[in-house]
Design an enzyme around this catalytic site. Structure first.
Site, PDB file in Angstrom:
ATOM      1  N   ASP A 109      45.505  23.200  73.129  1.00  0.00           N
ATOM      2  CA  ASP A 109      43.658  23.275  72.577  1.00  0.00           C
ATOM      3  C   ASP A 109      43.460  23.649  73.792  1.00  0.00           C
ATOM      4  OD1 ASP A 109      41.278  21.838  72.196  1.00  0.00           O
ATOM      5  OD2 ASP A 109      41.048  20.868  73.816  1.00  0.00           O
TER       6      ASP A 109
ATOM      7  N   ASP B   7      38.815  23.467  74.443  1.00  0.00           N
ATOM      8  CA  ASP B   7      38.379  23.539  75.351  1.00  0.00           C
ATOM      9  C   ASP B   7      38.464  22.165  75.975  1.00  0.00           C
ATOM     10  OD1 ASP B   7      35.725  25.488  75.333  1.00  0.00           O
ATOM     11  OD2 ASP B   7      36.051  24.438  73.107  1.00  0.00           O
TER      12      ASP B   7
ATOM     13  N   ASN C 297      43.143  17.166  74.870  1.00  0.00           N
ATOM     14  CA  ASN C 297      42.956  15.927  75.579  1.00  0.00           C
ATOM     15  C   ASN C 297      41.327  15.271  75.218  1.00  0.00           C
ATOM     16  OD1 ASN C 297      40.541  18.427  75.107  1.00  0.00           O
ATOM     17  ND2 ASN C 297      38.930  16.698  75.884  1.00  0.00           N
TER      18      ASN C 297
END
Length: 303
Positions: free
Chosen positions: A102, A104, A233
């Protein structure tokens, strides 16, 4: 002795009492202004809306990953639900591990430059975070129909470039973000100068489900789920393949001494690269299918 009247007991109209009330009201007004300024400043802290559109604030990230092997076997129901194959511990896999990353809050954090508090920016820079400013194309249009340009300040997670370099030595890398390409592409160009990502995927490649939008279906990348893992996240990103995911702690500019990439995630990925099938080990460490079931997402939703 005569009784005191109500006016004598509560001389509310005396000059001294009026002065006292004015002082109290003045202090209340002063503290209200301070409180308002604090609330106004905190309102600028959230990340760019297009960089974390799929996040869920109720999810508490798991603590630092324990790298020891667990001795207990996964429950039989969980194993059959995700069709995990048996692992031959003597077999060293010849195929490289495929790691999906991922962007961000996993590799970087990004803020609209105009909304970034100066105190936070200076604190992060003084603490040694690598950073850069970026112009990116928004999906919004200007008054004349031209694409709107957003100005973004990006902070790299500590150890980012070394993490990518070392990881690329034993794994194939894919960048998969729910961010729009106009924002994410120039950002990834800055952090992946040596083109170590073999594939870059943006929001149009995500999938919508009845439970969440912008889900990252790993079968879009590979049909073989034995040797693919996603680091994100936001755990809802990998709800279709819960035993292929590593839910990492979100990164922000207020965490200049974060060590997740090199001290926690990289060693785990190195261990996974030596497994014939990554899923039993990931289930033992995180029990993500159990977590998803607690969120009301049935096993029938998983691949």
């Amino acid at each position: 002795m005569g009784e005191l009247t109500q006016t004598e007991l509560y001389p509310s109209n005396s000059p001294r009492t009026q002065q006292l009330w004015k002082s109290v009201l003045s202090w209340f007004g002063f503290f209200f202004q301070i409180f308002f300024q604090i609330i106004r400043a905190l309102s600028h802290y959230p990340l760019l809306s297009f960089s974390s559109s799929n996040s869920n604030s109720s999810f508490k990230p798991l603590p630092s990953i324990e790298l020891h092997h667990h001795l207990d076997s996964p429950p039989e129901t969980a194993v059959s639900a995700v069709q995990i194959t048996d692992v031959d511990s003597d077999h060293y896999p010849s195929q490289k591990l495929l790691v999906v990353l991922d962007l961000d809050e996993t590799l970087v954090c990004a803020y609209e430059t105009s909304s970034l508090p100066a105190a936070l920016r200076n604190q992060a820079i003084e603490a040694g975070l690598n950073w850069f400013e970026l112009e990116c194309v928004s999906s919004d249009k200007e008054g004349e129909g031209k694409p709107k340009i957003n100005y973004v300040t990006v902070f790299e997670r500590p150890g980012l470039k070394e993490f990518i370099r070392q990881l690329s030595e034993f794994a194939d890398l894919v960048l998969f973000t729910a961010g729009l390409e106009g924002y994410a592409r120039p950002l990834v160009d800055r952090i992946d100068i040596e083109n170590r990502f073999s594939l870059r995927l943006y929001r149009p490649s995500t999938t919508s489900t009845e439970y969440r939008e912008h889900v990252k279906d790993l079968t879009y990348i590979s049909k073989d789920l034995c040797r693919i893992v996603i680091v994100d996240n936001n755990p809802f990103s990998f709800l279709l393949q819960p035993v292929n995911g590593i839910p990492c702690i979100p990164f922000s500019a207020g965490q200049p001494h974060d060590t997740q990439l090199l001290d926690v995630i990289l060693p785990l990925l190195k261990q996974l690269s030596e497994q014939k099938d990554v899923r039993p080990m990931l289930y033992e460490k995180f029990h993500m299918p159990d977590w998803f079931q607690k969120q009301g997402i049935p096993a029938s939703c998983w691949t």
